[in-house]
Enzyme design. Structure first.
Site, PDB file in Angstrom:
ATOM      1  CG  ASP B  17      24.312  33.502  28.138  1.00  0.00           C
ATOM      2  OD1 ASP B  17      25.581  32.932  28.325  1.00  0.00           O
ATOM      3  OD2 ASP B  17      24.168  34.102  26.723  1.00  0.00           O
ATOM      4  CB  SER B 180      22.984  30.516  20.028  1.00  0.00           C
ATOM      5  OG  SER B 180      21.460  31.431  20.165  1.00  0.00           O
TER       6      SER B 180
END
Lengths: 408, 408, 408, 408
Positions: B17, B180
């Site tokens: 990310d 996550s």
């Protein structure tokens, strides 16, 4: 003596101490004694208390099962607040005193007594809790606290007084108890002697209401609790009365080694003391209540509750149940519970209470809002930019004149 | 775009990310990117981040071990307050963000950057925590929050962008993660996808930092923690640095199944979310700190701390570490810890943290005062009568004009 | 534009600004506009607003006298709390917004509108108050805030727009007003331009609702206010409606130079602003309410109210009237007012409000208890010795181990 | 008598009451008496106290001017908090007691005294304030409170005792005073007898320190006060010592009829009492301090201060100046004052204190931010939309499941 006492209502357990008090009241005040013995779930037979009272010539003997009232009108309102004294103590003793005080005053008015008496010592919190309750409910009542008045300042003197006054002493009461116990449906507390050194952990014999986590089953127990407006109303899908629910939760807690607490706390009368508490059902109930609130209570409602909770718990600990400020806080708390309705699933395992699920028709939890996936426009991430900018504005203005990092 | 960005300091983990963000910043702003990667104890190698950054042509790469600073200047001050958000959450993610923000700003000033960037999404709290920190420390800094700006609104688009831009994708990142994770020396948090239904307990695979209570040893582990002015300074009698203590406590906690929390909490940005937290060492530390405070802290000092704690925890959760109000509360809290010094003994067993003893040269616990035995005049029980009478006075005055039982 | 607007309910004063907004809404959204004009005691004729609205072709025009509702359901509940924002401001603007928002939403539902609009700017608190109210009452309503949307960013542009759109402009509106005014039955506020430098006191021309203390009569005016359960119900012995009482108190206040406040305050949106407020009747009412509480409210009830008041005032200031937390605090406050009944005598003189007497059938003030004279045993001075001893106990224990004078 | 007293330090004013106490201590305890007379600005000559003490054969006489210490170390720290007890009272008596107690203990240690004595009655707050101070500073000190011990329960008996013991009685002391007075540099308080009916306003003869607003000049007086870190350091541009500033402000206040308060308050010992206070300089100082804070203090810093102020004021009122909790709150408050520096302009007129201007090098007031004019991009109005949206989010989520308007 301020004035002559005619009739006194004594909170009477039937045990040695309150039996000595009973006789001492008769001897000292030459007054009629009315006994009041309540079942608050302490786990003792009450009928022996009647026998003993009769033996002392008592004519008016009140023996009452107050368990449902205790849980419904005292324990449950308190649990709506998630009350913990000093961050840890579930207030098991504190919450029982106002009910006893209330019934003593009601009985005093019923039987025309002019005084009430209790068996709490002069060093503890319970004397305060009883007496604040008495006075708040009847400002003119005469209060007799034998432990503060008499000269039976040692166990030996107490036993002597009992012997001199033909009070039967069971064998186990002759020696000094290694610690002192108070119990009701919510909890059991132990303190004194054996427990006086806070550097040393309590011996296993202290525990009355729970087996140890080590001794608990190797397999978890799963249960569910149903809530309605903040109160537990069902267990494993079965609707039950307040006292029944707490009784069952106690059984679950006991079997799974749940609810022990070894604490040094601060008494209202000024010193620190060490208590060992067992609150098996209450510990489960607190976790469950927090669980159902977590999905049904608005954020600021919850934070407001949390912010006043320490004061609410302190009030109950200090004996101010029957006070304007407790009633005001209760109004705030009760208002918050309108939609605290739903089911919480829990796992009980060797001292652990683990919330495994919560569901409610009034849930504020919104998957669409929170999802990492596409939320179909439920939440506009651009809003966050403005939200942060304005929350930061005062900090930036401060930093821009040299007060960086929140410096004052 | 408000104005052209010349140089931006990115909080860079080296993962997919933030690698996409790195490239996106280069592509979008045509600016120089400086990477900052911190070891806060998240348990990942940092050197790969350097490699990756170099691969993107980054010239200024900052990789720092901030573990001691993190524990000493952020975690410990917070633990002095016994901070719990919403009664349960130990704020493991919240407390790390201000340190990262602080270093980014310091680096930005060092390298002459005019902007900072982070990888937090637009729905969460972390964006707020980062950005409030940035602005409080540098009011003129430009903040770039790619997740709020770009159009990579799905995993697929992100992967596509990575592929198009020659960003290496490890196999396990190709599919969507089932949840996550954020981690540092204090805790690990998991949220999202698999965990989105609060009615269903988390699968065991979610847990990263702890074994389950069931899997923990059948025999308890006993440890002791030494405190000085409210901070842990030693373990089992050995003086250790802050980060070392927390690391060791994490090992103890992990091995004994301690510190798991499955919570529905309220985000500052307005919605409820569900998080699964593991704070093994922190959970032990909190219990120990409460233990040492229980004998060393004055009653009203402790109650005052308890009364402001929810607000203090809320401030940290909401991202206001660098704010005047947090500093003011910290001054209050730190003042209270002058004598919070001594040793706490604990037993760790299958998810339970049990305080078994506390001792201190500054102990306010006074056996003579509290004993049921003869106290040699340390405490005059008659004082209690007056104490109760005056505490009851206002309640009696109320009751005497018809406001019984604390009626208003 | 997120989606097409069909019908919008505009809070319409009839003045230039909201007339421009009206036309702008028609032009921009091509939607039907419903006007809502409320009499909250701002002291302006409402019928001209009808004329103007008709001129714009408005078909549904709502003009309502809400003064009694305003005082009874908004002002009085707030005064039960003795609410002061930042220690000084009586919240005159803040308390009016929720009522306007509520009626707009009710009207929107009545007429089938899908949007509401207001004339508050993007820098102030009022936009927040309106919109939080709208959303809390109708989560799906579309909110239009023209000042944040249009490009009429200067007075010149606004006038141009008015001229281009055939909106009549009275001569005095052509130039820039030297300051901006908001008014209702509770207060008048002035801010901006002329008042922007906080180092310089406001010119006398700013004041609308009060004469100056200097100009007030040289002889004091004496009045009495009757309270029932915390609300004013009578003036000088005459029972009056809420709005009538406030109107009369405004007259008294105005004539005696009472209720001016020149304040730098902190806005919810993040900056400081300077306001000049006139709250003539409210200033008298606050003093009177504190007066009646002083003899009828229990000490701890009063202190609890005082402790939550700043938060309650902040909530109202920030626009959270329609929120769970405000309702919870209101429940606490309202509970406290059960016996706040009686009469307060006041003297009004050149800016001063002086309580000269209070009396109540529920007075807790007990002359016998407090007298320096012989109190016939009402109070036992010996009780004070014990009271002090136990209150001092923890301090003595601290001092005895070297923590003198409350050192920690 | 618990044990024999050898030497006692008496807080001695030189007046009739403390002279009777002095003799009574000699007679009753057959002990040496050390007198301590402090000038706290009560406005009486101190030398006569020396004469009188010598007449009683006192060998160790302490007469000290503590005015600067009083203002610098007690009054000013308290004013940093804007402390008001029960919303109104400036705590003039309360704040003086700890200093007297402190000096008595210091003198007792200097002269080897084993006891201290004061002249406060058994019904008031001052006995608590003195004795909590004594005990907190010396846990083993013997405290003698003659009014709680002796049998001089009426004025007649006191006079008789004085006559029998050759204590001179000035003519005006022979009859009963119509009310009782306490005074120091901060204020004068009057209570008792003439003032016991709270329904009747005080007679003008009660006031000692102020002329009435009616009698004050018809023309306003304008002054300025300079602050440094929250404390007043200058007047009209002239740097002055703390006590000098307060003395001058008292003169300004007196001349302009400022600082009168007629209050029914709640005593710590449980009953309500009525006091008439005059705090001329303090009333001006509070307004000025709020004024300088209004431009220099961050919003949340100010709100946090406001939220803890009632508790801080209560602590001082109740006598807990020397307590851990007061010190903790003081740390919080003092931290907040770092930038509370600048000048406040005020107008004093017939009882009114009107802030007319404030300026500071640390001002957070930012004209560019707040202006209605073009702000050159200082504030982005679009941010407000996001700010409101996220603040509203939880309310909307609630409303969307039927909890409209903040219903719970």
């Amino acid at each position: 003596m301020e004035h002559k006492v005619k009739k006194v209502v004594l909170a009477y357990s039937g045990g040695l101490d309150t039996s000595v008090i009973l006789r001492w009241l008769q001897n000292t005040y030459n007054c009629e004694v009315v006994t009041f013995t309540a079942d608050l779930g302490q786990g003792e037979e009450l009928e022996p208390a009647r026998k003993k009272a009769e033996m002392f010539g008592i004519k008016q003997i009140f023996i009452e099962d107050l368990r449902e009232t205790f849980v419904k009108d005292f324990v449950f309102p308190m649990f709506r607040a998630n009350a913990l004294y000093e961050g840890q103590y579930l207030l098991g003793t504190s919450i029982a005193r106002p009910l006893i005080a209330q019934r003593q005053i009601e009985i005093a008015e019923m039987v025309g007594a002019d005084a009430v008496a209790h068996g709490a010592t002069g060093k503890g919190n319970d004397q305060v809790r009883f007496e604040l309750g008495y006075y708040a409910l009847n400002p003119n009542i005469r209060v007799i606290a034998p432990w503060r008045e008499w000269d039976l300042t040692s166990r030996t003197k107490l036993i002597e007084y009992a012997e001199t006054n033909q009070i039967p002493i069971t064998k186990d009461k002759r020696g000094e108890a290694p610690f002192s116990v108070d119990a009701n449906l919510l909890h059991s507390s132990s303190e004194g002697k054996l427990l006086e050194d806070p550097a040393i952990g309590p011996d296993e014999i202290v525990y009355q209401r729970t087996i140890s986590p080590e001794a608990a089953p190797d397999v978890a127990t799963e249960i569910s609790i149903d809530f309605l407006h903040g109160d537990a109303v069902g267990l494993n899908g079965e609707a039950l009365s307040p006292a029944t629910i707490l009784t069952r939760l106690n059984e679950y807690g006991k079997a799974n080694g749940i609810g022990r607490l070894d604490l040094v706390e601060n008494r209202f009368v000024g010193m620190k003391s060490r208590g060992v508490y067992e609150t098996p059902g209450g510990t489960i109930l607190l976790a469950a209540h927090r669980g159902i609130e977590s999905i049904t209570l608005d954020r600021e409602a919850g934070h407001l509750k949390d912010s006043i909770m320490p004061r609410y718990a302190e009030l109950i600990y200090n004996g101010f149940w029957f006070s304007p400020e407790r009633r005001m806080l209760q109004a705030l708390i009760d208002t918050s519970q309108a939609s605290v309705t739903g089911r919480v699933m829990l796992k009980l395992y060797k001292g652990n209470v683990i919330v495994t699920g919560r569901e409610s028709p009034h849930s504020l939890y919104n998957t669409r809002m929170v999802t990492f996936e596409d939320d179909a426009g439920a939440y506009n991430q651009q809003d966050a930019a403005g939200f942060i900018k304005l929350n930061a504005l005062r900090l930036r203005l401060g930093a821009s004149i040299g007060r960086r990092g929140g410096a004052l």
